[in-house]
Write a protein that holds these residues in place. Structure first.
Motif, PDB file in Angstrom:
ATOM      1  N   GLU A 287      -3.336  10.314   2.804  1.00  6.79           N
ATOM      2  CA  GLU A 287      -3.583   9.359   1.294  1.00  6.79           C
ATOM      3  C   GLU A 287      -2.854   8.291   1.715  1.00  6.79           C
ATOM      4  O   GLU A 287      -3.270   7.025   1.322  1.00  6.79           O
ATOM      5  N   MET A 288      -1.511   8.170   1.863  1.00  7.77           N
ATOM      6  CA  MET A 288      -0.550   6.948   1.987  1.00  7.77           C
ATOM      7  C   MET A 288      -1.224   6.252   3.210  1.00  7.77           C
ATOM      8  O   MET A 288      -1.014   4.962   3.081  1.00  7.77           O
ATOM      9  N   LYS A 289      -1.505   6.894   4.096  1.00  9.29           N
ATOM     10  CA  LYS A 289      -2.147   6.022   5.414  1.00  9.29           C
ATOM     11  C   LYS A 289      -3.226   5.069   4.960  1.00  9.29           C
ATOM     12  O   LYS A 289      -3.496   4.014   5.390  1.00  9.29           O
ATOM     13  N   GLY A 290      -4.164   5.933   4.264  1.00  7.03           N
ATOM     14  CA  GLY A 290      -5.344   5.289   3.801  1.00  7.03           C
ATOM     15  C   GLY A 290      -5.275   4.061   3.068  1.00  7.03           C
ATOM     16  O   GLY A 290      -5.961   2.818   3.120  1.00  7.03           O
TER      17      GLY A 290
ATOM     18  N   GLY B   4       0.819  -1.142   0.124  1.00  6.30           N
ATOM     19  CA  GLY B   4       0.044  -0.060  -0.079  1.00  6.30           C
ATOM     20  C   GLY B   4       0.889   1.306   0.072  1.00  6.30           C
ATOM     21  O   GLY B   4       0.486   2.206  -0.641  1.00  6.30           O
ATOM     22  N   LEU B   5       2.043   1.421   0.757  1.00  6.92           N
ATOM     23  CA  LEU B   5       2.700   2.405   0.712  1.00  6.92           C
ATOM     24  C   LEU B   5       3.323   2.661  -0.546  1.00  6.92           C
ATOM     25  O   LEU B   5       3.527   3.838  -1.109  1.00  6.92           O
TER      26      LEU B   5
ATOM     27  N   MET C  19      -2.308   2.450   2.691  1.00  8.81           N
ATOM     28  CA  MET C  19      -1.652   1.289   3.574  1.00  8.81           C
ATOM     29  C   MET C  19      -2.673   0.405   4.319  1.00  8.81           C
ATOM     30  O   MET C  19      -2.729  -0.635   4.256  1.00  8.81           O
ATOM     31  N   ILE C  20      -3.544   1.231   4.985  1.00 12.36           N
ATOM     32  CA  ILE C  20      -4.428   0.549   5.714  1.00 12.36           C
ATOM     33  C   ILE C  20      -5.337  -0.695   4.851  1.00 12.36           C
ATOM     34  O   ILE C  20      -5.822  -1.671   5.271  1.00 12.36           O
ATOM     35  N   SER C  21      -5.991  -0.002   3.711  1.00 11.88           N
ATOM     36  CA  SER C  21      -6.766  -0.715   2.914  1.00 11.88           C
ATOM     37  C   SER C  21      -6.212  -2.150   2.307  1.00 11.88           C
ATOM     38  O   SER C  21      -6.753  -2.931   2.404  1.00 11.88           O
ATOM     39  N   TYR C  22      -4.833  -1.822   1.920  1.00  7.91           N
ATOM     40  CA  TYR C  22      -3.962  -2.873   1.280  1.00  7.91           C
ATOM     41  C   TYR C  22      -3.836  -3.940   2.543  1.00  7.91           C
ATOM     42  O   TYR C  22      -3.803  -5.279   2.461  1.00  7.91           O
ATOM     43  N   ALA C  23      -3.475  -3.510   3.603  1.00  6.44           N
ATOM     44  CA  ALA C  23      -3.046  -4.283   4.631  1.00  6.44           C
ATOM     45  C   ALA C  23      -4.252  -5.096   5.127  1.00  6.44           C
ATOM     46  O   ALA C  23      -4.060  -6.305   5.570  1.00  6.44           O
ATOM     47  N   LYS C  24      -5.436  -4.652   5.479  1.00  3.99           N
ATOM     48  CA  LYS C  24      -6.476  -5.198   5.759  1.00  3.99           C
ATOM     49  C   LYS C  24      -6.949  -6.389   4.738  1.00  3.99           C
ATOM     50  O   LYS C  24      -7.405  -7.429   5.101  1.00  3.99           O
TER      51      LYS C  24
END
Length: 184
Positions: A106-109, A80-81, A111-116
Motif C-alpha cells: 500500500e505504501m509503495k502504491g 506519498g510515504l 508513493m508511486i502515485s504521488y511521485a508520478k
C-alpha cells in the motif's frame, strides 16, 4: 604619404591599408572567444568555450524540465510515504491485522502515485515557465504566474472547464506567492 598612381591620388598602398585594417580591427581569429564576465569581488575571469557550453546546457529548457521532473518525483515519493504512514487504508470493521507485506504494498502504491503526479506537475510547470521566459526575454515574477496559470488550467481541465479555471487561478496565485517569498 601622397603617391601618384595614374591620374588619381592614392594616400595608402594596398599593403598599408591591410596593415591599418589589422591595427584597427584586428585579425579574424578570437582567443577563447573573449567574453569578460564582470565580478564584484575578485579578479575578472574569462570563461572557456567548454565552460560556456556546460553553462548553456544547464540553462536549457530541456535540462530544467528534466531536473524538475526528477525533483518532483522524489518529493512526491516522500509525500506519498508520509501520507501512507499517517492515513493507512485499513478497513475499520475488519478484525484481521494487515500483514507487513500488505502495508508495504500500500505504501509503495501511494508513493508511486504521488511521485508520478508531482513529476508531471514539475515538468509541465518548468517547461511552460522556461518557454514563457524564452519568449518574453525577461526573467521576472510574471513568468511564474503565467506558467502557474497555464499549468493549473491544464491539470484542472481534466475535471472540466470550471475546475480548469479554478485550477489556473489557484496555481497562478500559489506560484506568485512562492516566487514573492523566494525573492524576499
Amino acid at each position: 604619404m601622397d603617391k601618384e598612381e595614374g591620374d588619381r591620388r592614392v594616400f595608402f598602398t594596398n599593403e598599408e591599408w591591410d596593415r591599418l585594417a589589422l591595427y584597427l580591427i584586428g585579425n579574424n581569429t578570437r582567443y577563447r572567444e573573449n567574453v569578460v564576465i564582470p565580478r564584484i569581488i575578485g579578479p575578472v575571469k574569462i570563461k572557456t568555450r567548454e565552460e560556456k557550453m556546460v553553462e548553456a546546457a544547464f540553462e536549457s529548457c530541456a535540462f530544467k524540465t528534466l531536473m524538475s521532473c526528477v525533483a518532483g518525483y522524489g518529493l512526491g515519493a516522500a509525500i506519498g510515504l508520509f501520507s501512507a504512514s499517517v492515513n493507512p487504508t485499513v478497513p475499520i470493521g475488519d478484525a484481521k491485522q494487515p500483514s507487513a507485506r500488505e502495508v508495504l504494498r500500500e505504501m509503495k502504491g501511494s508513493m508511486i502515485s504521488y511521485a508520478k503526479n508531482f513529476a508531471m506537475i514539475g515538468a509541465v510547470f518548468s517547461a511552460v515557465e522556461c518557454s514563457i521566459e524564452s519568449y518574453r526575454g525577461k526573467s521576472d515574477w510574471r513568468n511564474g504566474t503565467y506558467a502557474g496559470g497555464i499549468t493549473g488550467g491544464i491539470i484542472g481541465l481534466r475535471a472540466g472547464i470550471k475546475a480548469g479555471i479554478f485550477g489556473a487561478a489557484g496555481f497562478a496565485a500559489f506560484s506568485t506567492l512562492i516566487d514573492y517569498y523566494m525573492h524576499l
